[in-house]
Design a protein around this motif. Structure first.
Motif, PDB file in Angstrom:
ATOM      1  N   ALA A  73      12.858 -21.664 -20.710  1.00 40.35           N
ATOM      2  CA  ALA A  73      11.459 -21.865 -21.102  1.00 40.35           C
ATOM      3  C   ALA A  73      10.729 -22.761 -20.115  1.00 40.35           C
ATOM      4  O   ALA A  73       9.567 -22.504 -19.760  1.00 40.35           O
ATOM      5  CB  ALA A  73      11.393 -22.471 -22.504  1.00 40.35           C
ATOM      6  N   SER A  74      11.394 -23.816 -19.642  1.00 39.95           N
ATOM      7  CA  SER A  74      10.772 -24.714 -18.687  1.00 39.95           C
ATOM      8  C   SER A  74      10.521 -24.013 -17.354  1.00 39.95           C
ATOM      9  O   SER A  74       9.456 -24.156 -16.746  1.00 39.95           O
ATOM     10  CB  SER A  74      11.652 -25.951 -18.481  1.00 39.95           C
ATOM     11  OG  SER A  74      11.115 -26.804 -17.498  1.00 39.95           O
ATOM     12  N   VAL A  75      11.505 -23.262 -16.894  1.00 34.84           N
ATOM     13  CA  VAL A  75      11.352 -22.524 -15.632  1.00 34.84           C
ATOM     14  C   VAL A  75      10.208 -21.518 -15.757  1.00 34.84           C
ATOM     15  O   VAL A  75       9.359 -21.410 -14.865  1.00 34.84           O
ATOM     16  CB  VAL A  75      12.669 -21.810 -15.266  1.00 34.84           C
ATOM     17  CG1 VAL A  75      12.467 -20.889 -14.068  1.00 34.84           C
ATOM     18  CG2 VAL A  75      13.757 -22.828 -14.977  1.00 34.84           C
ATOM     19  N   ARG A  76      10.168 -20.794 -16.863  1.00 35.63           N
ATOM     20  CA  ARG A  76       9.117 -19.800 -17.072  1.00 35.63           C
ATOM     21  C   ARG A  76       7.742 -20.456 -17.082  1.00 35.63           C
ATOM     22  O   ARG A  76       6.784 -19.926 -16.508  1.00 35.63           O
ATOM     23  CB  ARG A  76       9.356 -19.057 -18.388  1.00 35.63           C
ATOM     24  CG  ARG A  76       8.381 -17.907 -18.634  1.00 35.63           C
ATOM     25  CD  ARG A  76       8.702 -17.188 -19.936  1.00 35.63           C
ATOM     26  NE  ARG A  76      10.019 -16.552 -19.872  1.00 35.63           N
ATOM     27  CZ  ARG A  76      11.085 -16.954 -20.552  1.00 35.63           C
ATOM     28  NH1 ARG A  76      10.998 -18.021 -21.351  1.00 35.63           N
ATOM     29  NH2 ARG A  76      12.225 -16.326 -20.446  1.00 35.63           N
ATOM     30  N   GLY A  77       7.633 -21.633 -17.697  1.00 37.84           N
ATOM     31  CA  GLY A  77       6.345 -22.316 -17.756  1.00 37.84           C
ATOM     32  C   GLY A  77       5.851 -22.744 -16.385  1.00 37.84           C
ATOM     33  O   GLY A  77       4.659 -22.622 -16.070  1.00 37.84           O
ATOM     34  N   ARG A  80       4.764 -19.593 -14.404  1.00 39.20           N
ATOM     35  CA  ARG A  80       3.494 -19.062 -14.900  1.00 39.20           C
ATOM     36  C   ARG A  80       2.332 -19.934 -14.461  1.00 39.20           C
ATOM     37  O   ARG A  80       1.273 -19.437 -14.059  1.00 39.20           O
ATOM     38  CB  ARG A  80       3.536 -18.952 -16.432  1.00 39.20           C
ATOM     39  CG  ARG A  80       2.282 -18.350 -17.040  1.00 39.20           C
ATOM     40  CD  ARG A  80       2.460 -18.092 -18.523  1.00 39.20           C
ATOM     41  NE  ARG A  80       3.480 -17.086 -18.745  1.00 39.20           N
ATOM     42  CZ  ARG A  80       3.244 -15.763 -18.708  1.00 39.20           C
ATOM     43  NH1 ARG A  80       2.023 -15.327 -18.445  1.00 39.20           N
ATOM     44  NH2 ARG A  80       4.212 -14.907 -18.935  1.00 39.20           N
ATOM     45  N   CYS A  81       2.512 -21.255 -14.504  1.00 29.84           N
ATOM     46  CA  CYS A  81       1.449 -22.172 -14.083  1.00 29.84           C
ATOM     47  C   CYS A  81       1.098 -21.950 -12.613  1.00 29.84           C
ATOM     48  O   CYS A  81      -0.087 -21.837 -12.250  1.00 29.84           O
ATOM     49  CB  CYS A  81       1.902 -23.610 -14.317  1.00 29.84           C
ATOM     50  SG  CYS A  81       0.656 -24.862 -13.952  1.00 29.84           S
ATOM     51  N   LEU A  82       2.109 -21.856 -11.753  1.00 26.26           N
ATOM     52  CA  LEU A  82       1.853 -21.643 -10.332  1.00 26.26           C
ATOM     53  C   LEU A  82       1.230 -20.276 -10.080  1.00 26.26           C
ATOM     54  O   LEU A  82       0.332 -20.120  -9.244  1.00 26.26           O
ATOM     55  CB  LEU A  82       3.146 -21.784  -9.538  1.00 26.26           C
ATOM     56  CG  LEU A  82       3.655 -23.222  -9.383  1.00 26.26           C
ATOM     57  CD1 LEU A  82       5.086 -23.235  -8.852  1.00 26.26           C
ATOM     58  CD2 LEU A  82       2.751 -24.032  -8.454  1.00 26.26           C
ATOM     59  N   ARG A  83       1.682 -19.268 -10.792  1.00 23.17           N
ATOM     60  CA  ARG A  83       1.116 -17.926 -10.622  1.00 23.17           C
ATOM     61  C   ARG A  83      -0.357 -17.907 -11.007  1.00 23.17           C
ATOM     62  O   ARG A  83      -1.188 -17.302 -10.314  1.00 23.17           O
ATOM     63  CB  ARG A  83       1.881 -16.922 -11.489  1.00 23.17           C
ATOM     64  CG  ARG A  83       3.279 -16.587 -11.020  1.00 23.17           C
ATOM     65  CD  ARG A  83       3.931 -15.706 -12.065  1.00 23.17           C
ATOM     66  NE  ARG A  83       5.255 -15.248 -11.652  1.00 23.17           N
ATOM     67  CZ  ARG A  83       6.020 -14.451 -12.399  1.00 23.17           C
ATOM     68  NH1 ARG A  83       5.578 -14.040 -13.567  1.00 23.17           N
ATOM     69  NH2 ARG A  83       7.190 -14.066 -11.964  1.00 23.17           N
ATOM     70  N   GLU A  84      -0.684 -18.525 -12.121  1.00 20.12           N
ATOM     71  CA  GLU A  84      -2.077 -18.521 -12.563  1.00 20.12           C
ATOM     72  C   GLU A  84      -2.967 -19.292 -11.598  1.00 20.12           C
ATOM     73  O   GLU A  84      -4.093 -18.869 -11.295  1.00 20.12           O
ATOM     74  CB  GLU A  84      -2.163 -19.096 -13.980  1.00 20.12           C
ATOM     75  CG  GLU A  84      -1.543 -18.185 -15.023  1.00 20.12           C
ATOM     76  CD  GLU A  84      -1.492 -18.793 -16.413  1.00 20.12           C
ATOM     77  OE1 GLU A  84      -1.158 -18.063 -17.361  1.00 20.12           O
ATOM     78  OE2 GLU A  84      -1.781 -19.999 -16.553  1.00 20.12           O
ATOM     79  N   LEU A 165      12.924 -13.362 -13.791  1.00 20.99           N
ATOM     80  CA  LEU A 165      11.512 -13.364 -14.170  1.00 20.99           C
ATOM     81  C   LEU A 165      10.635 -12.633 -13.158  1.00 20.99           C
ATOM     82  O   LEU A 165       9.671 -11.963 -13.535  1.00 20.99           O
ATOM     83  CB  LEU A 165      11.022 -14.811 -14.309  1.00 20.99           C
ATOM     84  CG  LEU A 165      11.582 -15.605 -15.474  1.00 20.99           C
ATOM     85  CD1 LEU A 165      11.166 -17.066 -15.367  1.00 20.99           C
ATOM     86  CD2 LEU A 165      11.099 -15.025 -16.803  1.00 20.99           C
ATOM     87  N   ILE A 166      10.947 -12.779 -11.865  1.00 18.92           N
ATOM     88  CA  ILE A 166      10.113 -12.173 -10.837  1.00 18.92           C
ATOM     89  C   ILE A 166      10.149 -10.654 -10.985  1.00 18.92           C
ATOM     90  O   ILE A 166      11.207 -10.033 -11.004  1.00 18.92           O
ATOM     91  CB  ILE A 166      10.593 -12.576  -9.424  1.00 18.92           C
ATOM     92  CG1 ILE A 166      10.386 -14.069  -9.207  1.00 18.92           C
ATOM     93  CG2 ILE A 166       9.857 -11.776  -8.356  1.00 18.92           C
ATOM     94  CD1 ILE A 166       8.963 -14.540  -9.277  1.00 18.92           C
ATOM     95  N   GLY A 167       8.988 -10.065 -11.077  1.00 20.84           N
ATOM     96  CA  GLY A 167       8.892  -8.612 -11.206  1.00 20.84           C
ATOM     97  C   GLY A 167       9.005  -8.123 -12.635  1.00 20.84           C
ATOM     98  O   GLY A 167       8.759  -6.949 -12.908  1.00 20.84           O
ATOM     99  N   ASP A 221       6.609 -12.584  -4.162  1.00 20.74           N
ATOM    100  CA  ASP A 221       7.835 -13.368  -3.996  1.00 20.74           C
ATOM    101  C   ASP A 221       7.597 -14.829  -4.368  1.00 20.74           C
ATOM    102  O   ASP A 221       6.510 -15.369  -4.212  1.00 20.74           O
ATOM    103  CB  ASP A 221       8.305 -13.303  -2.538  1.00 20.74           C
ATOM    104  CG  ASP A 221       8.828 -11.920  -2.171  1.00 20.74           C
ATOM    105  OD1 ASP A 221       9.127 -11.145  -3.081  1.00 20.74           O
ATOM    106  OD2 ASP A 221       8.931 -11.643  -0.969  1.00 20.74           O
ATOM    107  N   PHE A 222       8.663 -15.446  -4.854  1.00 23.15           N
ATOM    108  CA  PHE A 222       8.621 -16.858  -5.221  1.00 23.15           C
ATOM    109  C   PHE A 222       9.809 -17.540  -4.551  1.00 23.15           C
ATOM    110  O   PHE A 222      10.920 -17.006  -4.550  1.00 23.15           O
ATOM    111  CB  PHE A 222       8.700 -17.015  -6.740  1.00 23.15           C
ATOM    112  CG  PHE A 222       8.522 -18.429  -7.210  1.00 23.15           C
ATOM    113  CD1 PHE A 222       7.261 -18.919  -7.514  1.00 23.15           C
ATOM    114  CD2 PHE A 222       9.610 -19.274  -7.355  1.00 23.15           C
ATOM    115  CE1 PHE A 222       7.086 -20.219  -7.946  1.00 23.15           C
ATOM    116  CE2 PHE A 222       9.449 -20.580  -7.783  1.00 23.15           C
ATOM    117  CZ  PHE A 222       8.182 -21.050  -8.086  1.00 23.15           C
TER     118      PHE A 222
END
Length: 453
Positions: A73-77, A80-84, A165-167, A221-222
């Motif tokens: 959950a922390s990694v996903r958050g 998502r923050c950086l992507r947005e 998560l990527i993709g 890519d991340f």
């Protein structure tokens, strides 16, 4: 082959005497690489676009990762923050955005004091989960080399989570659009601000249509990054690429040298000069132009775009004075080094209740000053380096309704204060305003030149 052990190595833990650290290094040397040379090469190519002014770098994540918080959950958050943020910056600037996390390896921290005293009890300082534990007890603060093995395993788990998560876990553009509109409603209601929000909204609506009915945009890519501080760990994870014979630091895609360890003749620079990864160096307010030039010569002698990034952390009050001579000296040498802004570390203050914090207005002032300097010099402001989280923490004040009295509500950082999700998007929107201002100034200048020619 040069080795860091022949150089000065500041800010290394006082590992216990005996065979333990040697055994740990030997075990790490037999582990698979955490990242592949081809991935590092791909990032270097993306960063070459930043160096040439065709893209921006957005780098962010925890001040200090902890084993306990390295959860899906922390990694996903954070992703998502950086992507947005990247979507907002891309819509506003028209540039690509290279996304790099302070993640999957940021488990060590240099500290200004070797010990910490509380209520008359003095113990070793917390040096990051790779070395000891944040809990203030004698046992927890004991330096333990076997924590390096746990650092590797935690980093590997995080990278696996990122790959999953990527993709597959995209950005809900409709939700992002609504969030931006809500933030705009809470912010200043001047005409220019609303025009910018509408411009980004139009771009988001276009992207949502492009993405399809689910309005779910897949991410590019991340990449992972961290401060290459613990040289026992970093050196044990160096791997040689059989294709080329080049050495790579396999602990992360981009490795940086901190403000405290950037001595051109020091061990950390010697290590970074050895590996083929993209590398970065933090420059604080004591950095001199001659030092920056010496670092560029040592770390990127071939003047390769994408190889070297300077991360300026100068403080809101000093960035406009200190940054120009650094940039000019490096630029005039022919170096294609990227320059990005860390507006966090030079703006830390102590709240009345004793919490370390940062005021959003100071962070924003440094960002604006950094981009203004590059605009005036005609050089490319390459991006941002931030301490942030995707969670609703209360660690930085002055935005998202967080004041000094709110800090204790959810102050969860193991070390320094981070921007929360809402504050991170607020900063992206404010930087978008900077882009708008600079574009308008460029148009006015072009018109004036046209009238006089």
């Amino acid at each position: 082959m040069p080795t860091w052990r022949a150089e000065r190595a500041p800010h290394q833990p006082d590992w216990p005497t005996g065979p333990d650290i040697v055994a740990v290094e030997t075990e790490l040397a037999g582990y698979p690489p955490l990242v592949a040379p081809r991935e590092c090469d791909r990032l270097r190519g993306r960063l070459a676009d930043v160096s040439l002014g065709r893209a921006m770098l957005l780098q962010g994540g925890d001040c200090a990762e902890t084993f306990a918080k390295a959860t899906p959950a922390s990694v996903r958050g954070k992703l998502r923050c950086l992507r947005e943020m990247a979507v907002i910056l891309a819509c506003a600037s028209g540039l690509g955005v290279v996304q790099v996390g302070r993640i999957a390896g940021q488990y060590a921290k240099p500290r200004s004091r070797p010990v910490e005293t509380r209520d008359g009890v003095t113990l070793p300082s917390y040096l990051g989960d790779a070395v000891n534990d944040v809990e203030f007890t004698e046992d927890a603060r004991r330096i333990d080399p076997y924590r390096l093995l746990r650092t590797y395993r935690s980093s590997a788990d995080t990278l696996d989570e990122i790959s999953a998560l990527i993709g597959h876990d995209g950005i809900d553009l409709t939700a992002l659009h609504e969030q931006i509109r809500e933030m705009a409603a809470r912010g200043p209601r001047n005409e220019r601000h609303q025009e910018l929000i509408e411009k980004i909204s139009v771009a988001l609506r276009f992207l949502a249509g492009y993405a399809g009915a689910d309005s779910d945009l897949r991410a590019p890519d991340f990449y992972s990054s961290h401060e290459a501080l613990l040289l026992n760990y970093e050196t044990a994870l160096v791997r040689t690429d059989p294709r080329t014979g080049d050495d790579y630091g396999s602990s992360g895609h981009l490795l940086w040298i901190g403000e405290r360890t950037r001595q051109p003749d020091g061990a950390h620079v010697a290590f970074a000069a050895r590996v083929r990864n993209p590398v970065a160096v933090k420059l604080g307010p004591t950095a001199r132009p001659e030092e920056a030039l010496a670092l560029a010569e040592r770390l990127d002698p071939d003047r390769e775009p994408g190889r070297l990034t300077f991360i300026a952390r100068l403080g809101a009050d000093r960035v406009r004075d200190l940054l120009p001579p650094l940039v000019e000296r490096v630029r005039d040498s022919g170096s294609p080094a990227i320059w990005i802004c860390d507006p966090m570390h030079g703006n830390t203050i102590t709240a009345p209740d004793g919490h370390k914090t940062r005021h959003f207005d100071d962070i924003l002032r440094e960002v604006r000053g950094f981009f203004a300097v590059h605009h005036e010099l005609g050089t490319h402001a390459g991006g941002l380096h931030l301490e942030l989280t995707g969670e609703d923490v209360t660690e930085c004040v002055g935005s998202s309704g967080v004041g000094f009295d709110d800090l204790a509500t959810r102050y969860e950082s193991a070390c320094d204060p981070r921007l929360n999700h809402d504050q991170s998007l607020h900063l992206a929107l404010e930087l978008a305003m900077v882009f708008e201002d600079q574009a308008a100034e460029n148009r006015r200048t072009a018109c004036a030149v046209s009238r006089t020619s």
